[in-house]
Each structure stands twice: as structure tokens, then as C-alpha cells.
Design an enzyme around this catalytic site. Structure first.
Site, PDB file in Angstrom:
ATOM      1  N   ASP A 183       0.854  -1.188   0.000  1.00  0.00           N
ATOM      2  CA  ASP A 183       0.000   0.000   0.000  1.00  0.00           C
ATOM      3  C   ASP A 183       0.891   1.239   0.000  1.00  0.00           C
ATOM      4  OD1 ASP A 183      -2.475   1.436   0.127  1.00  0.00           O
ATOM      5  OD2 ASP A 183      -1.978   1.931   2.194  1.00  0.00           O
ATOM      6  N   SER A 184       0.280   2.368  -0.356  1.00  0.00           N
ATOM      7  CA  SER A 184       1.033   3.617  -0.339  1.00  0.00           C
ATOM      8  C   SER A 184       1.380   4.034   1.088  1.00  0.00           C
ATOM      9  CB  SER A 184       0.196   4.713  -1.003  1.00  0.00           C
ATOM     10  OG  SER A 184      -1.069   4.795  -0.375  1.00  0.00           O
TER      11      SER A 184
ATOM     12  N   TYR B  90      -0.392   8.615  -2.656  1.00  0.00           N
ATOM     13  CA  TYR B  90      -0.258   8.363  -4.083  1.00  0.00           C
ATOM     14  C   TYR B  90      -1.443   8.978  -4.838  1.00  0.00           C
ATOM     15  CZ  TYR B  90       3.348   4.628  -3.628  1.00  0.00           C
ATOM     16  OH  TYR B  90       4.487   3.892  -3.408  1.00  0.00           O
ATOM     17  N   GLY B  91      -2.532   9.159  -4.131  1.00  0.00           N
ATOM     18  CA  GLY B  91      -3.809   9.542  -4.765  1.00  0.00           C
ATOM     19  C   GLY B  91      -3.822  10.917  -5.396  1.00  0.00           C
TER      20      GLY B  91
ATOM     21  N   CYS C 222      -3.827  -0.882  -2.281  1.00  0.00           N
ATOM     22  CA  CYS C 222      -4.074   0.513  -2.641  1.00  0.00           C
ATOM     23  C   CYS C 222      -4.910   0.587  -3.922  1.00  0.00           C
ATOM     24  CB  CYS C 222      -2.720   1.182  -2.864  1.00  0.00           C
ATOM     25  SG  CYS C 222      -2.821   2.913  -3.296  1.00  0.00           S
TER      26      CYS C 222
ATOM     27  N   GLU D 131      -6.629   9.250   8.963  1.00  0.00           N
ATOM     28  CA  GLU D 131      -5.280   9.193   9.544  1.00  0.00           C
ATOM     29  C   GLU D 131      -5.227   9.902  10.896  1.00  0.00           C
ATOM     30  OE1 GLU D 131      -1.867   9.076   7.332  1.00  0.00           O
ATOM     31  OE2 GLU D 131      -2.804   7.668   5.949  1.00  0.00           O
TER      32      GLU D 131
ATOM     33  N   CYS E 102     -11.047   3.228  -1.698  1.00  0.00           N
ATOM     34  CA  CYS E 102      -9.811   3.744  -1.113  1.00  0.00           C
ATOM     35  C   CYS E 102      -9.583   2.977   0.180  1.00  0.00           C
ATOM     36  CB  CYS E 102      -9.952   5.241  -0.839  1.00  0.00           C
ATOM     37  SG  CYS E 102      -8.605   5.921   0.129  1.00  0.00           S
ATOM     38  N   THR E 103      -8.311   2.649   0.447  1.00  0.00           N
ATOM     39  CA  THR E 103      -7.990   1.845   1.630  1.00  0.00           C
ATOM     40  C   THR E 103      -8.531   2.431   2.937  1.00  0.00           C
ATOM     41  OG1 THR E 103      -5.916   3.074   1.584  1.00  0.00           O
ATOM     42  CG2 THR E 103      -5.854   0.800   0.794  1.00  0.00           C
ATOM     43  N   HIS E 104      -8.623   3.760   2.998  1.00  0.00           N
ATOM     44  CA  HIS E 104      -8.987   4.402   4.261  1.00  0.00           C
ATOM     45  C   HIS E 104     -10.492   4.406   4.540  1.00  0.00           C
ATOM     46  CE1 HIS E 104      -4.919   5.738   3.790  1.00  0.00           C
ATOM     47  NE2 HIS E 104      -4.943   6.447   4.909  1.00  0.00           N
TER      48      HIS E 104
HETATM   49  N1  DGL Z   1      -4.012   3.897  -0.417  1.00  0.00           N
HETATM   50  C1  DGL Z   1      -4.644   4.939  -1.213  1.00  0.00           C
HETATM   51  C2  DGL Z   1      -5.801   4.324  -2.017  1.00  0.00           C
HETATM   52  O1  DGL Z   1      -6.384   3.319  -1.634  1.00  0.00           O
HETATM   53  C3  DGL Z   1      -5.112   6.088  -0.347  1.00  0.00           C
HETATM   54  C4  DGL Z   1      -3.984   6.946   0.199  1.00  0.00           C
HETATM   55  C5  DGL Z   1      -3.125   7.577  -0.890  1.00  0.00           C
HETATM   56  O2  DGL Z   1      -3.579   8.528  -1.568  1.00  0.00           O
HETATM   57  O3  DGL Z   1      -2.025   7.111  -1.079  1.00  0.00           O
HETATM   58  O4  DGL Z   1      -6.127   4.828  -3.055  1.00  0.00           O
END
Ligand code: DGL
Length: 249
Positions: A7-8, A39-40, A70, A150, A181-183
Site C-alpha cells: 500500500d502507499s 499516491y492519490g 491501494c 489518519e 480507497c484503503t482508508h
Molecule cells: N491507499 C490509497 C488508495 O487506496 C489512499 C492513500 C493515498 O492517496 O495514497 O487509493
């Protein structure tokens, strides 16, 4: 089976949580690119370059499978990662699309895709859903939800204002919401309540478990999974978050 999860940053732990709940793997090696998250908001070439560098990291381990938790990486870099990898590389977009189809089969369903700016811009979910005949699709880049999660603000005024900011002008609750999105699974309850329980929520972690169980042989389950956490910056911070999110002893 030994699996790598990339993941990022820390968000991919939401996918690890689902993998652990279903006892699928003997060992999970997690790498979060915490030095370069998010990364987004990056452009496709950067996302691909960072993802290929992460792949090099996993070459230090003999993994049987690599999961890119991610969504942003899954939307942009899967093909390139597969070209350079000796093992299968699975992203979360295709599993999310299949999970949506299983949960909400009607092609007339009203589907809302949530993701980072890059994921929404890629149109990856729309492409997969469009191929299955879904036509009522909309997408919102709900980027503020990433830092809110976060900060651990899983409920309360800040989260509610962000939800209102993004969803306030929607004419009605969607039939399904893809938490792309992971979050976002960490604020799934608040999103579900915002839509008054009328929307089916699709969670990448659950979707990938469903996908793995239908594509691989998991006759053996593991009561104990060995977990190894690595990060490009502040691995201690990642391990602390893992303890909290995964309720580790
Ligand atoms: N892990 C990213 C996603 O699921 C979210 C956080 C990021 O922008 O890196 O897209």
C-alpha cells in the site's frame, strides 16, 4: 501461503484486517510506502514508478502472491507490476467490481464510486462496471477522508462536515457505494448512516477475500498468521497503527 500486501501507506491495513479475519495466509508481509504517501494526488507515471520500486522490495522475500491493497495503485500500475513480477499480482478494483455485482446485481442500480483524485480520474471502476452493463454510475474524489481517517476521526463533527460537503447535493441515497480507497472502510459506519442504511457498501478487504476464495484453493486455514510490517519511513508508526487497527496484542 506467504502473501505480500503493498500500500502507499498505512491504509492497506484495512485489507490485512479482512485477510486475518478469514485466516487465509500463513504469513503476511506488508510494505507501506509511508515516505511518499499519498499516491492519490500523484500522476500516473509516478504511481507506476513507485509501484515498481515496491515490487523490488518484495523480491527480498519468497512470496506466493502480491496484493496491492491501494486502489490508486490498482487503478494505474497493475499491468506493469504483473509484467515485472514472478508471482500473481492482484489489485482491489476487479474484486470490488465483482463484489458489487454479487451484492447488487441489477444493472439499473445507482452506484456511487468514492476514491482518491487519481482513482476517480482513472475511471477504472467505471470501466469494469460498464463492461458488466451498469450504467448509472457517478464518482466523487473524497480526498479529505484520507487525512481525517489518519487523524483517527472516525466519528464527530469534522467527519460529518466532510460527508456533507461531498454528499450534500446528491439527489438521493445511492443503491451502492464503492469504498474505493484503503482508508474509507474505517469510516464505513458513518457513510452508511449518512445514507440512512439505504446503500450497500463495498469494502476492498471483503471484496478481495471473496475474490481470493473463488480463484484460489484455500482448503487450509491458519489460526495464527505471522505478520511482518515494513515501511519506507517510520516503520514504528506503521506498527503502532497496525496494533490499533488490527487489535494486535
Ligand atoms: N491507499 C490509497 C488508495 O487506496 C489512499 C492513500 C493515498 O492517496 O495514497 O487509493
Amino acid at each position: 501461503m506467504r502473501v505480500g500486501v503493498f500500500d502507499s501507506g498505512v491504509g492497506g491495513l484495512s485489507v490485512v484486517k479482512s485477510l486475518l479475519e478469514h485466516k487465509l495466509f500463513e504469513e503476511i508481509i506488508y510494505f507501506g510506502d509511508t515516505a511518499r504517501v499519498p499516491y492519490g494526488v500523484k500522476d500516473p507515471n509516478t504511481i507506476i514508478r513507485y509501484s515498481l520500486e515496491a515490487l523490488e522490495f518484495f523480491k527480498n522475500f519468497e512470496i506466493d502472491l502480491l496484493i496491492t491493497a491501494c486502489n490508486t495503485v490498482s487503478a494505474y500500475a497493475l499491468e506493469e507490476m504483473r509484467e515485472h513480477s514472478d508471482c500473481d499480482v492482484i489489485g482491489v478494483v476487479d474484486p470490488g467490481v465483482l463484489a458489487l455485482k454479487n451484492a447488487v446485481p441489477s444493472a439499473d442500480a445507482n452506484i456511487l464510486i468514492l476514491g482518491t483524485k487519481a482513482t476517480v480520474k482513472s475511471g477504472a471502476y467505471e470501466k469494469g462496471l460498464g463492461e458488466l452493463g451498469y450504467k448509472n454510475l457517478s464518482a466523487i474524489a473524497t480526498s479529505l477522508l484520507v487525512p481525517i481517517v489518519e487523524e483517527g476521526l472516525y466519528e464527530g463533527d469534522v467527519l460529518q462536515s466532510a460527508l456533507h460537503h461531498y454528499f450534500g447535493s446528491l439527489p438521493k441515497a445511492p443503491d451502492a457505494v464503492i469504498l474505493g480507497c484503503t482508508h474509507f472502510p474505517l469510516v464505513a459506519r458513518a457513510i452508511g448512516e449518512y445514507f440512512e442504511g439505504q446503500s450497500t457498501l463495498i469494502h476492498s478487504g471483503e471484496a478481495i477475500v471473496e475474490y481470493l476464495e473463488s480463484h484460489y484453493d484455500f482448503t487450509q486455514r491458519f489460526e495464527k498468521t505471522e505478520l511482518k510490517f515494513f515501511a519506507s519511513e517510520n516503520p514504528e508508526g506503521l506498527r503502532r497503527t497496525a496494533k490499533e487497527w488490527l487489535n494486535l496484542a
